[in-house]
Design a protein around this motif. Sequence first.
Motif, short mmCIF file in Angstrom:
data_model
loop_
_atom_site.label_atom_id
_atom_site.label_comp_id
_atom_site.label_asym_id
_atom_site.label_seq_id
_atom_site.Cartn_x
_atom_site.Cartn_y
_atom_site.Cartn_z
N PRO A 1 0.99 -1.31 -0.12
CA PRO A 1 0.20 0.07 -0.13
C PRO A 1 0.80 1.47 -0.07
O PRO A 1 1.67 1.52 0.88
N GLY A 2 0.62 2.11 -1.17
CA GLY A 2 1.59 3.37 -1.08
C GLY A 2 2.67 3.07 -1.70
O GLY A 2 3.41 4.18 -1.94
N GLY A 3 3.15 2.01 -2.26
CA GLY A 3 4.40 2.01 -2.58
C GLY A 3 4.75 0.75 -3.66
O GLY A 3 3.81 0.03 -3.70
N SER A 4 5.83 0.60 -4.43
CA SER A 4 6.18 -0.45 -5.22
C SER A 4 7.63 -0.72 -5.36
O SER A 4 8.38 0.18 -5.07
N LEU A 5 7.98 -1.67 -5.75
CA LEU A 5 9.34 -2.13 -5.99
C LEU A 5 9.70 -2.87 -7.40
O LEU A 5 8.82 -3.58 -7.51
N GLU A 6 10.70 -2.58 -7.77
CA GLU A 6 11.01 -3.26 -9.23
C GLU A 6 12.51 -3.68 -8.90
O GLU A 6 13.49 -3.01 -8.79
N TRP A 7 12.88 -4.98 -9.08
CA TRP A 7 14.24 -5.52 -8.94
C TRP A 7 14.55 -6.10 -10.26
O TRP A 7 13.81 -7.18 -10.86
N TRP A 8 15.77 -5.80 -10.76
CA TRP A 8 16.06 -6.73 -12.18
C TRP A 8 17.46 -6.99 -12.17
O TRP A 8 18.04 -6.40 -11.55
N SER A 9 17.68 -7.81 -13.15
CA SER A 9 19.05 -8.30 -13.48
C SER A 9 19.75 -7.33 -14.53
O SER A 9 18.92 -7.18 -15.60
N TRP A 10 20.78 -6.64 -14.30
CA TRP A 10 21.34 -5.86 -15.52
C TRP A 10 21.50 -6.73 -16.96
O TRP A 10 21.51 -6.17 -17.91
N ARG A 11 22.00 -7.87 -16.53
CA ARG A 11 22.26 -8.74 -17.64
C ARG A 11 20.96 -9.09 -18.56
O ARG A 11 21.10 -8.67 -19.87
N ALA A 12 19.68 -8.97 -18.07
CA ALA A 12 18.63 -9.53 -18.69
C ALA A 12 18.33 -8.23 -19.26
O ALA A 12 17.65 -8.08 -20.52
N VAL A 13 18.11 -7.02 -18.69
CA VAL A 13 17.95 -5.68 -19.17
C VAL A 13 18.66 -5.39 -20.12
O VAL A 13 18.08 -4.88 -21.37
N ARG A 14 20.00 -5.54 -20.37
CA ARG A 14 20.93 -5.25 -21.30
C ARG A 14 20.69 -6.02 -22.68
O ARG A 14 20.65 -5.45 -23.76
N ARG A 15 20.52 -7.20 -22.38
CA ARG A 15 20.01 -8.21 -23.61
C ARG A 15 18.67 -7.89 -24.25
O ARG A 15 18.92 -7.72 -25.21
N ALA A 16 17.56 -7.47 -23.51
CA ALA A 16 16.78 -7.16 -24.02
C ALA A 16 16.43 -5.60 -24.75
O ALA A 16 16.04 -5.79 -25.81
N ARG A 17 17.37 -4.82 -24.33
CA ARG A 17 17.53 -3.37 -24.88
C ARG A 17 18.16 -3.77 -26.20
O ARG A 17 18.08 -3.14 -27.31
N ARG A 18 19.27 -4.70 -26.43
CA ARG A 18 20.00 -4.97 -27.71
C ARG A 18 19.07 -5.64 -28.60
O ARG A 18 19.10 -5.47 -29.69
N TRP A 19 18.22 -6.53 -28.36
CA TRP A 19 17.26 -7.26 -28.96
C TRP A 19 15.74 -6.76 -29.28
O TRP A 19 15.33 -7.24 -30.33
N ALA A 20 15.48 -5.53 -28.82
CA ALA A 20 14.38 -5.08 -28.81
C ALA A 20 13.77 -4.69 -30.24
O ALA A 20 12.77 -5.20 -30.72
N ASP A 21 14.56 -3.98 -30.93
CA ASP A 21 14.23 -3.42 -32.30
C ASP A 21 14.07 -4.84 -33.17
O ASP A 21 13.05 -4.82 -34.09
N ALA A 22 14.96 -5.71 -33.21
CA ALA A 22 15.02 -6.81 -34.09
C ALA A 22 13.55 -7.77 -33.78
O ALA A 22 13.30 -8.32 -34.52
N LEU A 23 13.24 -7.84 -32.37
CA LEU A 23 12.13 -8.60 -32.20
C LEU A 23 10.94 -7.71 -32.43
O LEU A 23 9.77 -8.23 -32.46
N ASP A 24 11.00 -6.47 -32.89
CA ASP A 24 9.82 -5.73 -32.99
C ASP A 24 9.04 -5.61 -31.75
O ASP A 24 7.91 -5.56 -31.77
N ARG A 25 9.76 -5.36 -30.56
CA ARG A 25 9.20 -5.21 -29.14
C ARG A 25 9.82 -4.01 -28.48
O ARG A 25 10.92 -3.69 -28.75
N THR A 26 9.04 -3.45 -27.73
CA THR A 26 9.61 -2.51 -26.41
C THR A 26 10.75 -3.11 -25.81
O THR A 26 10.65 -4.48 -25.82
#
Length: 443
Positions: free
Chosen positions: A386-411
């Motif tokens: 209530p009143g807050g949120s958290l996001e936790w991520w692996s930088w490895r996963a985030v960077r791979r997703a950024r690299r492949w997003a356009d090729a996959l036609d995805r955000t």
Amino acid sequence: MITTAVPTSLGHAVPGNRWDLLRDIDAPRPLVSVVVPYYEQQRSLDLVLAALEQQTYRAFEVIVADDGSATAPLVRSALDVTVVSQEDRGFRAAAARNLGARAASGDVLCFLDADTVPEPGYVQALVRLPSLVPDALTVGRRRHADLTALGRLPGPDDEILEEPRWLIDAYRGSRDLLDADHRSYRHVISAVMCCTAAFFEEIGGFDESFDGYGGEDWELANRAYLAGALIAHVPDAVAWHDGPDWAGRPGEQRTEQKNAEALSLLPLVTDPAARTHGVRYAVPDLTAVVHTDGHSAASLLATVGSVLAQGDVTVWVDGTDAADLVASWRTDDPRIRLGVPGDDDVRRSRFGLDIVGPVVLAPNAARTLEASTPAQGPGLVRSAVPGGSLEWWSWRAVRRARRWADALDRTPQQALADLFGITDAPADEVGIAAGPHQPDLSW
């Protein structure tokens, strides 16, 4: 989350580290640049070049990168060989490899030390994955024999020197790094390593601050893994090192040299298993952003303090009133910074954390969240109170997703879900709770 190899304009996208999904896919045959760092090793170089002439893969050039030899290397080969040199300023294998990579014209870089002689199928086996996946990093099998005495690759009746048992066990236990994790960088050896030229350039090549024996391959492999590299051990890519493994060589200075290597790595590699000495480094394992919206000075202190208690972490406090709120604490803690981190601030961190509202983390929350984001995914965990949120991520996963997003036609967010998955977790399962707007700070 995708479950098969997906062909794209960039290459084949696979989830997590699932290079096994590419086994039945025909690989292209790009031009390969074999980069050979060299220092006063003419006889060994002759053996390497003779072995390269016997390769089953023929579309390659050779770059000999001389680390300041008093006598320049002689090229006794019909291969396409270029020699580049740097001045002698001591042992600079990292800089020599970068010099060779800059002179290369191939799409794939295959690194091979001048005292490591490849079997005929070495290049073909090692370049296959990088030719299919542009952010793949492969390592071959380095075996050992007295090549100086033999003058050739060993035969079935020749004496073979022992391979490092810890490496054999690591490759077997991880199914040749298919089950790679955040410690698998230790199993990548630059003497038998391969990646695309584009990925090598993207991650910045070898760190040239390494000017002694060893460490530069672990540092590069760690940085590549954090950048989202698909990593694999290729046991069919065999090359023979002239002499025993370093750990098997005589000499009382081994501990001193290994300590020097460790001291070079500690500021750059955030592996918790390495950082056990109670010393803080500029590069944290976890980079967190805490937003000031909805906070009082007291509640913000409680949130930030609970994040700092997780261990090797830097907390960035972001918001229009961030400076005033933090100033009210009268702290000089260097782990607390204002604003949001830039790319250089997070490029070596393993994990990221974003908190909105008066969220308080339990003492073991980071450990729980890390366990919730293993190497194969999910790459992002979300939770709310209530009143807050958290996001936790692996930088490895985030960077791979950024690299492949356009090729996959995805955000990037959609690509993250495709490649690693995103999960929502109850607050009590990840160890977070809602804090009051005015917590009692008295004692």
